[in-house]
Write a protein that holds these residues in place. Structure first.
Motif, PDB file in Angstrom:
ATOM      1  N   ASP A 162       0.887  -1.346  -0.119  1.00 43.78           N
ATOM      2  CA  ASP A 162      -0.039   0.017   0.158  1.00 43.78           C
ATOM      3  C   ASP A 162       0.744   1.288   0.135  1.00 43.78           C
ATOM      4  N   GLU A 163       1.888   1.285   0.617  1.00 44.06           N
ATOM      5  CA  GLU A 163       2.817   2.310   0.673  1.00 44.06           C
ATOM      6  C   GLU A 163       3.516   2.331  -0.695  1.00 44.06           C
ATOM      7  N   THR A 164       3.859   1.550  -1.043  1.00 44.87           N
ATOM      8  CA  THR A 164       4.457   1.496  -2.416  1.00 44.87           C
ATOM      9  C   THR A 164       3.694   2.191  -3.475  1.00 44.87           C
ATOM     10  N   GLN A 165       2.328   1.653  -3.533  1.00 44.44           N
ATOM     11  CA  GLN A 165       1.431   2.173  -4.330  1.00 44.44           C
ATOM     12  C   GLN A 165       1.065   3.800  -4.283  1.00 44.44           C
ATOM     13  N   ALA A 166       1.031   4.039  -2.913  1.00 47.51           N
ATOM     14  CA  ALA A 166       0.922   5.414  -2.719  1.00 47.51           C
ATOM     15  C   ALA A 166       2.133   6.399  -3.103  1.00 47.51           C
ATOM     16  N   LEU A 167       3.321   5.774  -3.039  1.00 46.89           N
ATOM     17  CA  LEU A 167       4.374   6.653  -3.516  1.00 46.89           C
ATOM     18  C   LEU A 167       4.419   6.727  -4.990  1.00 46.89           C
ATOM     19  N   LEU A 168       4.222   5.441  -5.697  1.00 43.78           N
ATOM     20  CA  LEU A 168       3.909   5.566  -7.098  1.00 43.78           C
ATOM     21  C   LEU A 168       2.825   6.370  -7.614  1.00 43.78           C
ATOM     22  N   ALA A 169       1.715   6.578  -7.117  1.00 46.89           N
ATOM     23  CA  ALA A 169       0.575   7.586  -7.421  1.00 46.89           C
ATOM     24  C   ALA A 169       1.272   8.781  -7.378  1.00 46.89           C
ATOM     25  N   ARG A 170       1.744   9.362  -6.165  1.00 43.75           N
ATOM     26  CA  ARG A 170       2.516  10.676  -5.863  1.00 43.75           C
ATOM     27  C   ARG A 170       3.427  10.770  -6.957  1.00 43.75           C
ATOM     28  N   THR A 171       4.269   9.999  -7.163  1.00 46.92           N
ATOM     29  CA  THR A 171       5.218  10.201  -8.217  1.00 46.92           C
ATOM     30  C   THR A 171       4.821  10.206  -9.720  1.00 46.92           C
ATOM     31  N   ALA A 172       3.626   9.688 -10.043  1.00 44.91           N
ATOM     32  CA  ALA A 172       2.883   9.832 -11.279  1.00 44.91           C
ATOM     33  C   ALA A 172       2.412  11.150 -11.258  1.00 44.91           C
ATOM     34  N   GLU A 173       1.809  11.737 -10.097  1.00 42.79           N
ATOM     35  CA  GLU A 173       1.218  13.123 -10.075  1.00 42.79           C
ATOM     36  C   GLU A 173       2.206  14.126 -10.373  1.00 42.79           C
ATOM     37  N   LEU A 174       3.605  14.160  -9.637  1.00 42.60           N
ATOM     38  CA  LEU A 174       4.519  14.966  -9.888  1.00 42.60           C
ATOM     39  C   LEU A 174       5.119  14.843 -11.273  1.00 42.60           C
ATOM     40  N   THR A 175       5.271  13.555 -11.918  1.00 44.13           N
ATOM     41  CA  THR A 175       5.845  13.612 -13.170  1.00 44.13           C
ATOM     42  C   THR A 175       5.016  14.123 -14.292  1.00 44.13           C
ATOM     43  N   SER A 176       3.792  13.928 -14.232  1.00 49.33           N
ATOM     44  CA  SER A 176       2.679  14.342 -15.136  1.00 49.33           C
ATOM     45  C   SER A 176       2.767  16.084 -15.199  1.00 49.33           C
ATOM     46  N   ARG A 177       3.395  16.470 -14.109  1.00 54.41           N
ATOM     47  CA  ARG A 177       3.390  18.061 -14.451  1.00 54.41           C
ATOM     48  C   ARG A 177       4.677  18.334 -15.434  1.00 54.41           C
ATOM     49  N   SER A 178       5.682  17.464 -15.729  1.00 55.83           N
ATOM     50  CA  SER A 178       6.659  17.979 -16.692  1.00 55.83           C
ATOM     51  C   SER A 178       6.287  18.235 -17.858  1.00 55.83           C
ATOM     52  N   GLY A 179       5.237  17.383 -18.531  1.00 56.02           N
ATOM     53  CA  GLY A 179       4.696  17.566 -19.904  1.00 56.02           C
ATOM     54  C   GLY A 179       4.822  18.823 -20.584  1.00 56.02           C
ATOM     55  N   PRO A 180       3.724  19.525 -19.720  1.00 54.22           N
ATOM     56  CA  PRO A 180       3.276  20.885 -20.071  1.00 54.22           C
ATOM     57  C   PRO A 180       4.674  22.098 -20.150  1.00 54.22           C
ATOM     58  N   VAL A 181       5.474  21.719 -19.241  1.00 53.05           N
ATOM     59  CA  VAL A 181       6.547  22.655 -18.941  1.00 53.05           C
ATOM     60  C   VAL A 181       7.652  22.438 -19.935  1.00 53.05           C
ATOM     61  N   LEU A 182       7.794  21.225 -20.281  1.00 51.75           N
ATOM     62  CA  LEU A 182       8.818  20.697 -21.208  1.00 51.75           C
ATOM     63  C   LEU A 182       8.325  21.138 -22.865  1.00 51.75           C
ATOM     64  N   ALA A 183       7.055  21.043 -22.837  1.00 51.60           N
ATOM     65  CA  ALA A 183       6.656  21.251 -23.983  1.00 51.60           C
ATOM     66  C   ALA A 183       6.686  22.756 -24.502  1.00 51.60           C
ATOM     67  N   ARG A 184       6.413  23.450 -23.440  1.00 52.33           N
ATOM     68  CA  ARG A 184       6.672  25.031 -23.717  1.00 52.33           C
ATOM     69  C   ARG A 184       8.007  25.445 -23.966  1.00 52.33           C
ATOM     70  N   GLY A 185       8.907  24.564 -23.540  1.00 52.63           N
ATOM     71  CA  GLY A 185      10.326  25.095 -23.412  1.00 52.63           C
ATOM     72  C   GLY A 185      10.842  24.770 -24.850  1.00 52.63           C
ATOM     73  N   ASN A 186      10.491  23.872 -25.417  1.00 55.08           N
ATOM     74  CA  ASN A 186      11.030  23.398 -26.953  1.00 55.08           C
ATOM     75  C   ASN A 186      10.790  24.356 -27.962  1.00 55.08           C
TER      76      ASN A 186
END
Length: 126
Positions: free
Chosen positions: A102-126
């Motif tokens: 359960d703790e691993t799943q929670a960490l992976l969910a939080r990681t996915a949330e943090l990682t999903s933020r990178s798409g728009p910022v990196l797309a604007r920077g190209n």
């Protein structure tokens, strides 16, 4: 009439017994480890792109860099938890492994949330 000889009996070999619960746990462990590696690879590429494009020196890029580093810390913690799960003895209480999963799943969910933020910022920077 042909003479019949008794055929010698072959010793029966018992088929191997497969513990399905253990097989399920092993598969779950492999899948979570593969998921951790995949997310880690995406995060590493995102961080590299932040530096390559120079976005890390902007406010949004610095914030994204911090988020990606936090996600990396979550992944490190998840990999430690997965190794603890793998080291549990076969007779360990199911609740102990469930809590770690359960703790691993929670960490992976939080990681996915943090990682999903990178798409728009990196797309604007190209």
């Amino acid at each position: 009439m042909p003479q019949t000889f008794p055929r010698p009996r072959k010793a029966r070999v018992a088929p191997p017994v497969v513990d399905l619960a253990r097989a399920r746990d092993a598969r779950r462990l492999r899948e979570l480890a593969a998921r951790c590696r995949a997310v880690d690879e995406v995060n590493r590429k995102s961080i590299a792109q932040l530096f390559r494009t120079g976005l890390v020196f902007t406010r949004a890029g610095a914030r994204l860099g911090r988020d990606l580093l936090l996600a990396h810390q979550h992944l490190l913690r998840a990999s430690v938890l997965l190794s603890r799960i793998a080291e549990l003895p076969p007779g360990a209480p199911h609740g102990e492994a469930a809590a770690l999963y359960d703790e691993t799943q929670a960490l992976l969910a939080r990681t996915a949330e943090l990682t999903s933020r990178s798409g728009p910022v990196l797309a604007r920077g190209n």
